[in-house]
Write an enzyme that holds these catalytic residues in place. Structure first.
Site: not given
Ligand code: TXD
Length: 318
Positions: A11, A14, A121, A176
């Site tokens: 939370a 993002i 990530n 990514h």
């Protein structure tokens, strides 16, 4: 018909943005989960109070208990730590891998039928680890990166050609990270491929190469300015993927998906174009790549494989 249920694990920057977008679009009732007490509950209450102003009836709740994600239709995972200036995405691996283990177990026990979108990530490794820890089918666990990377690419191309972002369709492949592969040959302005626009004198190869490079380091550019990772466009990107699943839209979206057999891969999560519909990742779209794109994808694949070796070194259960 009862509203769908969207569970957001994490939370933070993002997660809070995801919750707002999901509520505004009334994708379903939203449950914000975090390990920090008070944060999911406080953000949820604040967001619920947007309802009367913005006109949504979606319920937004916060919790520290995985039991409250039970029956979620979509789960979006941002739990973990983001980058600080000077950090690479790979620097996050040690911490975030442990987080994925806890999240995977929470999902396995409470919402095994969900469509799971991982954002944490280093994305290509974390989505693979999350799938392993959760035990969900490969087609129901996907990573969000390519939609964001292609959004960055499209933003820069629209600026370069002086056209609406609505008329730009850009194409990225691979992981990514700085090894991502923006593919100019498959990127178009209203169907006109970028190389043709260069031939027509609308831009130059040098300017397009600079845009490709800026896209590949787009995350780092924002970390350098903001002091932490981007969060508005990442959230918007994951919501587009969730909408394609919930609405069975069958959009073709670049995503970190499990590829086994196509692109010469035998079981690896990497950024490729996929069809997302009610079945989750319904198809891996294979395209023919020129030598440059093929070489770029291979560099990306090798980088992802190195991350997986690092993961297995940290957690032998993988
Ligand atoms: O395109 C992409 N995939 C990337 C992903 C784009 C931007 C950011 N990227 C990554 O998303 C970033 O590197 C991070 O790994 C995640 C989340 O980024 P965010 O900016 O939302 O980080 P925050 O604001 O720190 O939020 C993370 C929240 C925070 O509230 C923590 O308390 C919580 O995660 N957290 C946990 N929640 C649940 N369970 C555990 N174990 C946990 N640990 C931390």
């Amino acid at each position: 018909m009862a509203r769908k249920k969207i569970a957001l694990i994490g939370a933070g920057n993002i997660g809070g943005t995801l919750a707002h977008l999901a509520a505004q679009k009334e994708l379903g009732d939203v449950v914000l989960f975090d390990i920090v007490e008070g944060v999911p509950q406080g953000k949820a209450l604040d967001l619920q109070q947007c309802g009367p102003v913005e006109g949504f009836d979606a319920k937004v709740t916060g919790t520290n208990d995985y039991k409250d994600i039970a029956g979620a239709d979509v789960i979006i995972v941002t739990a973990g730590v983001p980058r600080k200036p000077g950090m690479s995405r790979d620097d996050l691996l040690g911490i975030n891998l442990k987080v994925m283990k806890a999240v995977g177990e929470g999902i396995k026990a409470n919402a095994p039928d969900a469509f799971v979108i991982c954002i944490t990530n280093p994305l290509d490794a974390m989505v693979w680890a999350l799938r392993e820890f959760s035990g969900l089918p490969h087609n129901k666990v996907v990573g969000m990166a390519g939609v964001l990377d292609s959004a960055r690419f499209s933003t820069f191309l629209a600026e370069e050609f002086g056209v609406s972002v609505r008329d730009v369709s850009s194409f990225v492949l691979g992981g990514h990270g700085d090894t991502m592969v923006p593919v100019a040959e498959y990127s178009t302005i209203k169907g006109i491929p970028i190389p043709d626009l260069i031939k027509l004198g609308r831009s130059t190869q040098e300017r397009i190469d600079a845009i490709v490079k800026r896209t590949a380091v787009g995350g780092g550019e924002i970390v350098g300015l903001l002091g932490t990772s981007a969060f508005y466009a990442p959230a918007a990107s994951a919501i587009a993927m969730a909408e394609s699943y919930l609405g069975d839209q069958k959009r073709i979206l670049p995503s970190a998906a499990y590829v086994d057999g196509k692109y010469g891969l035998d079981g690896l999560y990497v950024g490729v174009p996929v069809v997302i519909g009610a079945g989750g990742v319904e198809e891996i779209v294979e395209i023919t790549l020129d030598d440059t794109a093929k070489a770029g994808l291979q560099v990306s694949i090798d980088a992802v494989k190195e991350l997986l070796v690092a993961c297995k070194g940290i957690d032998p259960s993988l």
